[in-house]
Design an enzyme around this catalytic site. Structure first.
Site, PDB file in Angstrom:
ATOM      1  N   HIS A 144      -2.329  27.315 -55.215  1.00  0.00           N
ATOM      2  CA  HIS A 144      -1.927  28.584 -55.828  1.00  0.00           C
ATOM      3  C   HIS A 144      -0.453  28.865 -55.546  1.00  0.00           C
ATOM      4  O   HIS A 144       0.310  29.244 -56.453  1.00  0.00           O
ATOM      5  CB  HIS A 144      -2.804  29.702 -55.261  1.00  0.00           C
ATOM      6  CG  HIS A 144      -2.413  31.078 -55.683  1.00  0.00           C
ATOM      7  ND1 HIS A 144      -3.038  31.766 -56.704  1.00  0.00           N
ATOM      8  CD2 HIS A 144      -1.450  31.929 -55.203  1.00  0.00           C
ATOM      9  CE1 HIS A 144      -2.491  32.960 -56.839  1.00  0.00           C
ATOM     10  NE2 HIS A 144      -1.527  33.075 -55.936  1.00  0.00           N
ATOM     11  N   GLU A 145      -0.028  28.675 -54.298  1.00  0.00           N
ATOM     12  CA  GLU A 145       1.365  28.955 -53.935  1.00  0.00           C
ATOM     13  C   GLU A 145       2.327  27.942 -54.552  1.00  0.00           C
ATOM     14  O   GLU A 145       3.421  28.304 -54.999  1.00  0.00           O
ATOM     15  CB  GLU A 145       1.517  28.983 -52.411  1.00  0.00           C
ATOM     16  CG  GLU A 145       0.659  30.028 -51.703  1.00  0.00           C
ATOM     17  CD  GLU A 145       0.865  31.431 -52.247  1.00  0.00           C
ATOM     18  OE1 GLU A 145       1.957  31.732 -52.767  1.00  0.00           O
ATOM     19  OE2 GLU A 145      -0.084  32.239 -52.159  1.00  0.00           O
ATOM     20  N   HIS A 148       2.932  28.949 -58.053  1.00  0.00           N
ATOM     21  CA  HIS A 148       3.933  30.017 -58.163  1.00  0.00           C
ATOM     22  C   HIS A 148       5.345  29.419 -58.243  1.00  0.00           C
ATOM     23  O   HIS A 148       6.171  29.829 -59.055  1.00  0.00           O
ATOM     24  CB  HIS A 148       3.863  30.951 -56.944  1.00  0.00           C
ATOM     25  CG  HIS A 148       2.923  32.101 -57.104  1.00  0.00           C
ATOM     26  ND1 HIS A 148       2.931  32.937 -58.207  1.00  0.00           N
ATOM     27  CD2 HIS A 148       1.951  32.588 -56.283  1.00  0.00           C
ATOM     28  CE1 HIS A 148       2.014  33.867 -58.053  1.00  0.00           C
ATOM     29  NE2 HIS A 148       1.391  33.674 -56.910  1.00  0.00           N
ATOM     30  N   GLU A 224      -0.355  36.125 -61.468  1.00  0.00           N
ATOM     31  CA  GLU A 224      -1.377  35.739 -60.505  1.00  0.00           C
ATOM     32  C   GLU A 224      -2.499  34.950 -61.183  1.00  0.00           C
ATOM     33  O   GLU A 224      -3.021  33.987 -60.606  1.00  0.00           O
ATOM     34  CB  GLU A 224      -1.955  36.975 -59.810  1.00  0.00           C
ATOM     35  CG  GLU A 224      -1.054  37.569 -58.749  1.00  0.00           C
ATOM     36  CD  GLU A 224      -0.686  36.578 -57.668  1.00  0.00           C
ATOM     37  OE1 GLU A 224      -1.577  35.869 -57.157  1.00  0.00           O
ATOM     38  OE2 GLU A 224       0.515  36.498 -57.322  1.00  0.00           O
TER      39      GLU A 224
END
Length: 306
Positions: A144-145, A148, A224
């Site tokens: 997930h990071e 980003h 997100e």
């Protein structure tokens, strides 16, 4: 909500004071005035984008200082080796440079990514995450990071905030001119720089600033979902869902500093108007979006590897 409004009040008082000082310098040196449309746009752009871009350029340093995150230079144990190698593998799959990997002390399950460059970023995880999550869940959080970073979310949010800041400064002063012109009796509606102008600008900066914050948070919530889809692509959908479910079971108020809070993985909690100021969608909505996305939709929405 009251805390946010109080922050806007204090911020706008500081901005008005600083604008007055800068305007005096610009008038003395360059002849630029806020009563001139071109001058107003120049000053608004400097203030609007200046703070956002400076924050972006300093984001890694600020994040390390504010969280006490320790970058893993040489892994000291098997857990640190796993963290570094997992991020390395995901970064290669996402087509970005190897981020710095760090650990910070916090009881909550959380992680964040920051940095002004996709090839020179930082991924940090909390000690609470390492204690509470298994390897599959932690791998999804790291994905997930990394997503980003690959999606350029930090840069995008800084540019969006710069545009919104500029809009607030310009529109508040244009309306302030009209209001002050009417109050002072000027038939053409132009401002004479009286008290009506400054009061109107102060009030409108708060009002427009609140609306600008809502818009920025809407973009934040949208990215997100994209980062969740990116994490599912990099680590596996089931792992990403399991990680979000673990967060939902243990979620508490984030202890991350405000500068990096929007880039943490923790979900949002709020109802009514408070929901408009959430940087993250509720975890239940994020889980549902992953469950309902068809395979082709996941490939399109994640934005990491199309």
């Amino acid at each position: 909500m009251l805390k946010r409004i109080a922050l806007f009040l204090a911020t706008n008082l500081a901005v008005l004071l600083l604008l007055g000082i800068v305007l005096s310098v610009l008038q003395a040196v360059f002849g630029i005035s806020l009563r001139n449309d071109a001058g107003l746009l120049v000053v608004a752009a400097v203030f609007g984008f200046g703070g956002s871009l400076i924050s972006l350029l300093m984001s890694k340093w600020v994040a390390k200082m504010s969280t006490g995150a320790q970058v893993i230079e040489q892994p000291r144990n098997e857990a640190e080796r796993w963290l570094v190698e997992t991020v390395r593998r995901q970064a290669q799959a996402a087509g970005i440079g190897m981020p710095e990997v760090a650990i910070y002390e916090a009881p909550e399950i959380n992680a964040f990514a920051t940095g002004a460059n996709r090839n020179n970023a930082l991924v940090a995880v909390s000690t609470g995450l390492l204690r509470a999550m298994n390897r599959d869940e932690a791998e999804a959080v790291l994905g997930h990071e990394v997503a980003h970073i690959a999606n350029g979310d930090m840069i995008t949010m800084a540019l969006i905030q710069g545009v919104l800041n500029t809009f607030v400064i310009v529109l508040a002063r244009l309306v302030g001119r009209v209001v002050d012109g009417v109050l002072s009796g000027n038939r053409d509606g132009e401002s004479s720089g009286g008290i009506g102008y400054f009061v109107t600008v102060f009030v409108l900066e708060i009002v427009f600033g609140l609306f600008a914050s809502m818009i920025a948070m809407w973009f934040s919530r949208h990215r997100e979902f994209r980062a969740d889809a990116g994490g599912a692509r990099l680590a596996g959908r089931d792992k990403m869902i399991a990680a979000l479910e673990r967060l939902a079971m243990t979620y508490g108020e984030s202890t991350l500093p405000k500068q990096v809070q929007a880039f943490g993985i923790s979900g949002g909690v709020g109802q009514g108007l408070a929901r408009l100021f959430m940087s993250h969608p509720p975890l239940a909505e994020r889980i549902q979006a992953l469950r309902e996305a068809r395979p082709d939709e996941r490939a399109v929405r994640q934005g990491v590897v199309a």
